[in-house]
Design a protein around this motif. Sequence first.
Motif, PDB file in Angstrom:
ATOM      1  N   GLN A 131       0.831  -1.202   0.000  1.00  0.00           N
ATOM      2  CA  GLN A 131       0.000   0.000   0.000  1.00  0.00           C
ATOM      3  C   GLN A 131       0.875   1.265   0.000  1.00  0.00           C
ATOM      4  O   GLN A 131       0.593   2.228  -0.713  1.00  0.00           O
ATOM      5  N   LEU A 132       1.948   1.223   0.789  1.00  0.00           N
ATOM      6  CA  LEU A 132       2.855   2.385   0.830  1.00  0.00           C
ATOM      7  C   LEU A 132       3.519   2.611  -0.527  1.00  0.00           C
ATOM      8  O   LEU A 132       3.709   3.747  -0.951  1.00  0.00           O
ATOM      9  N   ALA A 133       3.853   1.506  -1.197  1.00  0.00           N
ATOM     10  CA  ALA A 133       4.471   1.620  -2.528  1.00  0.00           C
ATOM     11  C   ALA A 133       3.481   2.241  -3.516  1.00  0.00           C
ATOM     12  O   ALA A 133       3.865   3.084  -4.344  1.00  0.00           O
ATOM     13  N   ARG A 134       2.216   1.845  -3.411  1.00  0.00           N
ATOM     14  CA  ARG A 134       1.195   2.427  -4.294  1.00  0.00           C
ATOM     15  C   ARG A 134       1.047   3.920  -3.996  1.00  0.00           C
ATOM     16  O   ARG A 134       0.965   4.743  -4.910  1.00  0.00           O
ATOM     17  N   GLU A 135       1.020   4.261  -2.725  1.00  0.00           N
ATOM     18  CA  GLU A 135       0.873   5.677  -2.349  1.00  0.00           C
ATOM     19  C   GLU A 135       2.042   6.510  -2.867  1.00  0.00           C
ATOM     20  O   GLU A 135       1.853   7.626  -3.336  1.00  0.00           O
ATOM     21  N   ALA A 136       3.245   5.929  -2.793  1.00  0.00           N
ATOM     22  CA  ALA A 136       4.431   6.640  -3.291  1.00  0.00           C
ATOM     23  C   ALA A 136       4.315   6.848  -4.800  1.00  0.00           C
ATOM     24  O   ALA A 136       4.636   7.921  -5.318  1.00  0.00           O
TER      25      ALA A 136
ATOM     26  N   ARG B 194     -13.878  -6.722  -8.701  1.00  0.00           N
ATOM     27  CA  ARG B 194     -13.140  -5.650  -9.380  1.00  0.00           C
ATOM     28  C   ARG B 194     -13.650  -4.274  -8.957  1.00  0.00           C
ATOM     29  O   ARG B 194     -12.874  -3.351  -8.750  1.00  0.00           O
ATOM     30  N   SER B 195     -14.972  -4.160  -8.802  1.00  0.00           N
ATOM     31  CA  SER B 195     -15.532  -2.880  -8.354  1.00  0.00           C
ATOM     32  C   SER B 195     -15.037  -2.546  -6.949  1.00  0.00           C
ATOM     33  O   SER B 195     -14.723  -1.397  -6.648  1.00  0.00           O
ATOM     34  N   TYR B 196     -14.985  -3.558  -6.101  1.00  0.00           N
ATOM     35  CA  TYR B 196     -14.489  -3.366  -4.734  1.00  0.00           C
ATOM     36  C   TYR B 196     -13.025  -2.905  -4.779  1.00  0.00           C
ATOM     37  O   TYR B 196     -12.641  -1.944  -4.105  1.00  0.00           O
ATOM     38  N   ALA B 197     -12.224  -3.587  -5.602  1.00  0.00           N
ATOM     39  CA  ALA B 197     -10.798  -3.246  -5.700  1.00  0.00           C
ATOM     40  C   ALA B 197     -10.616  -1.815  -6.189  1.00  0.00           C
ATOM     41  O   ALA B 197      -9.777  -1.067  -5.673  1.00  0.00           O
ATOM     42  N   ARG B 198     -11.435  -1.432  -7.185  1.00  0.00           N
ATOM     43  CA  ARG B 198     -11.321  -0.068  -7.706  1.00  0.00           C
ATOM     44  C   ARG B 198     -11.743   0.960  -6.661  1.00  0.00           C
ATOM     45  O   ARG B 198     -11.137   2.022  -6.561  1.00  0.00           O
ATOM     46  N   ALA B 199     -12.762   0.635  -5.906  1.00  0.00           N
ATOM     47  CA  ALA B 199     -13.211   1.557  -4.856  1.00  0.00           C
ATOM     48  C   ALA B 199     -12.102   1.741  -3.816  1.00  0.00           C
ATOM     49  O   ALA B 199     -11.848   2.864  -3.358  1.00  0.00           O
ATOM     50  N   GLN B 200     -11.421   0.650  -3.475  1.00  0.00           N
ATOM     51  CA  GLN B 200     -10.310   0.735  -2.517  1.00  0.00           C
ATOM     52  C   GLN B 200      -9.170   1.579  -3.085  1.00  0.00           C
ATOM     53  O   GLN B 200      -8.573   2.386  -2.382  1.00  0.00           O
TER      54      GLN B 200
ATOM     55  N   GLU C 115      -9.908   5.212  -2.956  1.00  0.00           N
ATOM     56  CA  GLU C 115      -9.710   5.732  -1.597  1.00  0.00           C
ATOM     57  C   GLU C 115      -8.234   6.042  -1.354  1.00  0.00           C
ATOM     58  O   GLU C 115      -7.889   7.055  -0.749  1.00  0.00           O
ATOM     59  N   GLU C 116      -7.376   5.159  -1.830  1.00  0.00           N
ATOM     60  CA  GLU C 116      -5.930   5.386  -1.668  1.00  0.00           C
ATOM     61  C   GLU C 116      -5.492   6.642  -2.434  1.00  0.00           C
ATOM     62  O   GLU C 116      -4.692   7.436  -1.940  1.00  0.00           O
ATOM     63  N   ILE C 117      -6.035   6.812  -3.629  1.00  0.00           N
ATOM     64  CA  ILE C 117      -5.688   7.998  -4.430  1.00  0.00           C
ATOM     65  C   ILE C 117      -6.206   9.265  -3.745  1.00  0.00           C
ATOM     66  O   ILE C 117      -5.508  10.287  -3.694  1.00  0.00           O
ATOM     67  N   LYS C 118      -7.407   9.176  -3.185  1.00  0.00           N
ATOM     68  CA  LYS C 118      -7.976  10.341  -2.484  1.00  0.00           C
ATOM     69  C   LYS C 118      -7.125  10.730  -1.288  1.00  0.00           C
ATOM     70  O   LYS C 118      -6.975  11.907  -0.964  1.00  0.00           O
ATOM     71  N   THR C 119      -6.572   9.726  -0.604  1.00  0.00           N
ATOM     72  CA  THR C 119      -5.698   9.995   0.545  1.00  0.00           C
ATOM     73  C   THR C 119      -4.473  10.794   0.098  1.00  0.00           C
ATOM     74  O   THR C 119      -4.071  11.768   0.749  1.00  0.00           O
ATOM     75  N   VAL C 120      -3.904  10.369  -1.034  1.00  0.00           N
ATOM     76  CA  VAL C 120      -2.734  11.070  -1.581  1.00  0.00           C
ATOM     77  C   VAL C 120      -3.126  12.503  -1.955  1.00  0.00           C
ATOM     78  O   VAL C 120      -2.432  13.464  -1.611  1.00  0.00           O
ATOM     79  N   GLU C 121      -4.256  12.605  -2.644  1.00  0.00           N
ATOM     80  CA  GLU C 121      -4.743  13.911  -3.097  1.00  0.00           C
ATOM     81  C   GLU C 121      -4.969  14.863  -1.915  1.00  0.00           C
ATOM     82  O   GLU C 121      -4.555  16.020  -1.932  1.00  0.00           O
ATOM     83  N   LYS C 122      -5.591  14.318  -0.881  1.00  0.00           N
ATOM     84  CA  LYS C 122      -5.876  15.126   0.312  1.00  0.00           C
ATOM     85  C   LYS C 122      -4.586  15.644   0.931  1.00  0.00           C
ATOM     86  O   LYS C 122      -4.483  16.812   1.334  1.00  0.00           O
ATOM     87  N   ARG C 123      -3.581  14.774   0.989  1.00  0.00           N
ATOM     88  CA  ARG C 123      -2.293  15.174   1.560  1.00  0.00           C
ATOM     89  C   ARG C 123      -1.648  16.278   0.717  1.00  0.00           C
ATOM     90  O   ARG C 123      -1.117  17.253   1.239  1.00  0.00           O
ATOM     91  N   LEU C 124      -1.725  16.119  -0.596  1.00  0.00           N
ATOM     92  CA  LEU C 124      -1.113  17.113  -1.487  1.00  0.00           C
ATOM     93  C   LEU C 124      -1.803  18.472  -1.415  1.00  0.00           C
ATOM     94  O   LEU C 124      -1.198  19.499  -1.673  1.00  0.00           O
ATOM     95  N   PHE C 125      -3.081  18.435  -1.081  1.00  0.00           N
ATOM     96  CA  PHE C 125      -3.834  19.698  -1.048  1.00  0.00           C
ATOM     97  C   PHE C 125      -4.049  20.246   0.362  1.00  0.00           C
ATOM     98  O   PHE C 125      -4.726  21.244   0.532  1.00  0.00           O
ATOM     99  N   SER C 126      -3.463  19.592   1.365  1.00  0.00           N
ATOM    100  CA  SER C 126      -3.712  20.109   2.719  1.00  0.00           C
ATOM    101  C   SER C 126      -2.473  20.285   3.589  1.00  0.00           C
ATOM    102  O   SER C 126      -2.491  21.066   4.523  1.00  0.00           O
ATOM    103  N   THR C 127      -1.394  19.563   3.298  1.00  0.00           N
ATOM    104  CA  THR C 127      -0.249  19.677   4.198  1.00  0.00           C
ATOM    105  C   THR C 127       0.648  20.871   3.833  1.00  0.00           C
ATOM    106  O   THR C 127       0.708  21.273   2.664  1.00  0.00           O
ATOM    107  N   THR C 128       1.311  21.384   4.832  1.00  0.00           N
ATOM    108  CA  THR C 128       2.160  22.569   4.598  1.00  0.00           C
ATOM    109  C   THR C 128       3.358  22.240   3.700  1.00  0.00           C
ATOM    110  O   THR C 128       3.817  23.089   2.936  1.00  0.00           O
ATOM    111  N   GLU C 129       3.810  20.979   3.764  1.00  0.00           N
ATOM    112  CA  GLU C 129       4.971  20.593   2.926  1.00  0.00           C
ATOM    113  C   GLU C 129       4.631  20.710   1.434  1.00  0.00           C
ATOM    114  O   GLU C 129       5.524  20.855   0.609  1.00  0.00           O
TER     115      GLU C 129
END
Lengths: 178, 89
Positions: free
Chosen positions: A8-13, B52-58, B61-75
């Motif tokens: 999961q961390l690799a995907r996030e990176a 497959r739908s479940y996997a894509r939904a997961q 969520e992972e992409i949204k987590t990345v997006e949220k970090r990129l748009f909210s953290t000071t770094e």
Amino acid sequence: MQSRQEQQLAREALFTQLYTEVFPTVAGYIAKKGGNLEQAKDLFQEALVIYYEQVELRSKSLEKNAKAYLIGVSRNLWHQQATHGLNHESIDNLNNEPDVQISPMVSTKKLLKTLATTGRKCMDMLRAFYYEQIPLDQIAHQFGFGSVRSATVQKYKCLEKVRDEVKEKSLTYADFTD
Amino acid sequence: MRTSLTEIQEIEGFLLKTDSNEDRLLLEARTCLDADFTEKVSFQKEAYEQIRSYARAQLREEIKTVEKRLFSTTEQAGFRAKILRIFKR
């Protein structure tokens, strides 16, 4: 052998790298076409899912072309959105197995909710095998099975559970609509 | 493995085309003769779709987590400002 957390961390990176490198270009394109930031985010999210499935899961080597690929997919999605509207179902209709053509029989959202709450471990295991295409020996290790044989049996038990859920919901839905 | 799981395994081979030609012919014949079996094949197809739908939904969520970090953290303030400038033009 990577753990699930390491994967999961690799995907996030990977997503972080692609986001920072490619999203500004895609955002510029969407803005030029009259779109807003939210539309650009939604569209790029779908483009990343397509990239992940078509390139990463199939071990295709794009390297320097990853940016071009993502920009191309984003542009296509934008045009698709302009004519048909963009939603998750748009790409859910992209089937990786051309011979397994399916017409959804039940509400995907409702079913996913049920599956996610009633059998998360099962779904994660099935995701690992069928979607991420992780070998069963690795899955056995990641999910704490004593052997590949045990993991195989569990995989089919989980698949049976999903199939039973699909059948149950399908019958309920038919009763409801009849 | 119990009988129902063995059958699921056989249907999987048929649907994902990992079975032998001989097994395929047998299953094709069975789908013509056995309506219950045909229904099982159909529900199993749908089950793969749901996975497959479940996997894509997961994954989303992972992409949204990345997006949220990129748009909210000071770094990532520089990145955020760069994107916001694009939409202010």
